[in-house]
Design an enzyme around this catalytic site. Structure first.
Site, mmCIF file in Angstrom:
data_model
loop_
_atom_site.group_PDB
_atom_site.id
_atom_site.type_symbol
_atom_site.label_atom_id
_atom_site.label_comp_id
_atom_site.label_asym_id
_atom_site.label_seq_id
_atom_site.Cartn_x
_atom_site.Cartn_y
_atom_site.Cartn_z
ATOM 1 N N GLY A 109 0.834 -1.197 0.000
ATOM 2 C CA GLY A 109 0.000 0.000 0.000
ATOM 3 C C GLY A 109 0.867 1.244 0.000
ATOM 4 N N CYS A 131 5.271 -6.303 1.202
ATOM 5 C CA CYS A 131 5.655 -4.893 1.118
ATOM 6 C C CYS A 131 5.173 -4.113 2.347
ATOM 7 C CB CYS A 131 5.163 -4.283 -0.196
ATOM 8 S SG CYS A 131 6.018 -2.744 -0.555
ATOM 9 N N TYR A 132 4.151 -3.258 2.233
ATOM 10 C CA TYR A 132 3.692 -2.561 3.433
ATOM 11 C C TYR A 132 3.260 -3.583 4.497
ATOM 12 C CZ TYR A 132 1.051 0.384 6.632
ATOM 13 O OH TYR A 132 0.593 1.014 7.764
ATOM 14 N N HIS A 168 7.243 -8.035 -4.174
ATOM 15 C CA HIS A 168 5.901 -8.393 -4.653
ATOM 16 C C HIS A 168 5.934 -9.702 -5.436
ATOM 17 C CE1 HIS A 168 3.840 -4.638 -3.604
ATOM 18 N NE2 HIS A 168 5.017 -4.069 -3.802
ATOM 19 N N GLU A 190 3.483 -11.275 -6.485
ATOM 20 C CA GLU A 190 2.320 -11.344 -7.390
ATOM 21 C C GLU A 190 2.572 -10.724 -8.755
ATOM 22 O OE1 GLU A 190 2.737 -9.459 -4.790
ATOM 23 O OE2 GLU A 190 1.756 -7.512 -4.936
ATOM 24 N N ASP A 249 -21.079 -8.984 -19.247
ATOM 25 C CA ASP A 249 -21.528 -9.172 -17.860
ATOM 26 C C ASP A 249 -23.053 -9.282 -17.768
ATOM 27 O OD1 ASP A 249 -18.856 -8.813 -17.441
ATOM 28 O OD2 ASP A 249 -19.037 -6.786 -16.618
ATOM 29 N N LYS A 290 -13.482 -10.787 -14.683
ATOM 30 C CA LYS A 290 -13.933 -10.786 -16.085
ATOM 31 C C LYS A 290 -13.641 -12.110 -16.797
ATOM 32 C CE LYS A 290 -15.434 -7.535 -18.965
ATOM 33 N NZ LYS A 290 -16.566 -6.701 -18.543
#
Ligand code: XMP
Length: 516
Positions: free
Chosen positions: A61, A88-89, A175, A177, A233, A372
């Protein structure tokens, strides 16, 4: 959800990659949800009634733990007894609240950085030597209590990764990810399967039946209505709802007159094929009337949005529906739920988030937990045509925001013809699949040209073709000149009002994808 899937919660501290964490976890077959960082431990326990909570991740963050109101977590969370991974944070916060020390550093680490693996265990199992990771921090963990140990370091971060010696608590300064981190997926898989002991049993295929049952339960014996835009959607939500409640559902397609060529016919043919109660409202005249003399893009969007709601309400009243079904998907919910700090660039008139004055007994959002690509998967399972599943996004206000300045019937016709040509040429050349959007925009200026032997004075069309992953950023597509040439000559030959075609070579940012 009938089955209690193993799940990992991501506590969101507002990091730009929080979404990616949940995505990567779901890609591994484990269900994941993003929740606000200030969620209470009792709320997490109640979450556990639906799912089988196996781990918690504290995201990155923008804050610093030195900020006055630095975000924290509820104290009870550390005692829930589930494994925790701070990123991280989240990594710095874990160090801070467990008695370690974090300091502001003059030397930040941004971008690709090499970490040295000191102990290949837990999250770092199977890794060794130097590993390239993605960092983005300036604060730094510089000490930890004695029940913690270092498992990786960098030149500037002595505690780049740590673990608790007895409990399943891990911190990573980098990170895992993001795709730039080598073996990032391996690190996350280690957390999921080695540390948390998750079962990879989450699959979109498994949940289609339970979504249908849920709709049936939520709607009860009532009638329901849905605004069908023809986008993926609302289309998927419509088919699921029709499977659940049959002819007690009315799908409403409002043709505001700014649709692409053959759009109403396309929607009609797809949904009548599914035996769906479909009402197509031709409201072209009333939209055009409301837009007379309006040139400001935001005013156009607002007027179209409002008029849309009026039309929808009129049909809703007639059908006596007590339930409103919406195609809201997971990112829509996250954006409007608790991530309120993004700047407003333009008002997106989104049929999925339709506000209405009519009092519905219930609002049902069958796709609320899906991303999605997961919605696309459901669409395929339901047998929706490929043409619909992989169609390019189209803005709610339609061609009205692709006409710069005042919208007139004549201009709508011109831009519709140009849009059709762009689509035909891109698709004929097999480029549709790799492009995010491809369309035409009509300028409000006229320029001089020559057609035949005579002077021509006509409109300019801009062709916009972009590549993008999520529409937050986009690049103009470097498609072959020959295709651009074909588009240009067809537009000027087939549309007499146009004398000039230009190609938009601006990325997003600084431009947006649409021109208005
Ligand atoms: P921008 O122009 O903001 O667009 O870069 C990002 C994506 O959103 C689509 N878009 C809209 N979609 N209602 C929608 O449902 C809108 O008002 C709207 N405006 C833009 C745009 O086509 C692109 O895919």
């Amino acid at each position: 959800m009938a089955t209690r899937y193993d799940a990992v919660l991501v506590l969101d501290f507002g990091g730009q990659y929080s979404h990616l964490i949940a995505r990567r976890i779901r890609e591994q077959g484990v269900y994941s949800e993003i929740v606000p960082h200030d969620i209470k431990s009792y709320e997490i326990k109640s979450f556990n009634e639906k799912l089988n909570l196996k781990g918690i991740i504290l995201s990155g963050g923008p804050a610093s733990i030195f900020d006055e109101n630095a975000p924290r977590i509820d104290d009870g969370i550390m005692n829930l007894g589930v494994p925790i991974l701070g990123i991280c944070y989240g990594h710095q916060l874990l160090a801070h609240i467990t008695g370690g020390k974090v300091e502001r550093s003059n030397v930040g680490e941004y971008g690709a950085t090499y970490v040295i693996i000191d102990k290949p265990v837990g999250v770092l199992k199977g890794l060794k030597g130097k590993v390239k990771v993605w960092m983005s921090h300036s604060d730094n963990v510089i000490s930890l209590p004695c029940d913690y140990e270092i498992i990786a370091h960098t030149e500037n971060s002595p505690f780049a990764a740590f673990m608790h010696k007895g409990k399943q608590i891990y911190g990573l300064q980098w990170h895992p990810e993001v795709s730039h981190t080598e073996n990032g997926v391996k690190m996350l898989r280690n957390f999921l399967f080695e540390v948390c002991g998750c079962n990879a049993n989450w699959k979109v295929e498994n949940i289609v039946d339970s979504i249908i049952k849920e709709i049936r339960r939520d709607v009860g014996g009532d009638k329901a209505i849905i605004a069908l835009s023809g986008g993926i959607d609302s289309s998927v939500a419509t088919v699921l709802a029709a499977k659940a409640i049959g002819d007690r559902l009315t799908a409403v397609f409002v043709d505001h007159g700014f649709m692409r060529e053959n759009e109403s016919e396309f929607v009609r043919s797809v949904f009548q094929g599914f035996g769906i109660n479909l009402v197509v409202v031709n409201a072209q005249d009333r939209f055009l009337k409301r837009l007379k003399g309006v040139v400001d893009p935001e005013s156009k969007r607002k007027i179209i949005g409002e008029e849309f709601i009026r039309v929808f309400e009129e049909v809703a009243e007639r059908t006596r529906a007590k339930c409103l079904i919406q195609g809201t998907i997971y990112p829509d919910r996250i954006e409007s739920g608790f991530r309120r700090f993004s700047d407003k660039i333009k008002t997106h008139h989104n049929v999925a988030g339709l506000p209405t004055n009519i009092k519905f007994r219930k609002i049902v959002e069958p796709l609320r937990d899906l991303y999605k690509d997961e919605v696309r998967r459901v669409a395929e399972i339901l047998g929706l045509p490929r043409e619909l599943v992989y169609r390019q996004p189209f803005p709610g206000p339609g061609l009205a925001v692709r006409i710069i300045g005042e919208v007139t019937r004549e201009k709508v016709e011109i831009v519709r013809k140009a849009d059709k040509i762009v689509r035909e040429e891109i698709e004929r050349n097999g480029l549709g699949g790799r492009l995010w959007q491809y369309f035409a925009v009509l300028m409000d200026t006229k320029t001089t040209g020559v057609k035949g032997d005579a002077r021509a004075y006509g409109y300019v069309v801009a062709v916009r073709i972009v590549e993008s992953r999520e529409a937050m950023t986009a690049s103009f597509a470097k498609i072959p000149y020959e295709i651009l040439e074909k588009i240009s000559s067809r537009i000027t030959n087939e549309i007499p009002e146009i004398v000039r075609v230009v190609y938009d070579v601006t990325h997003k940012p600084p431009a947006t994808i649409e021109w208005e």
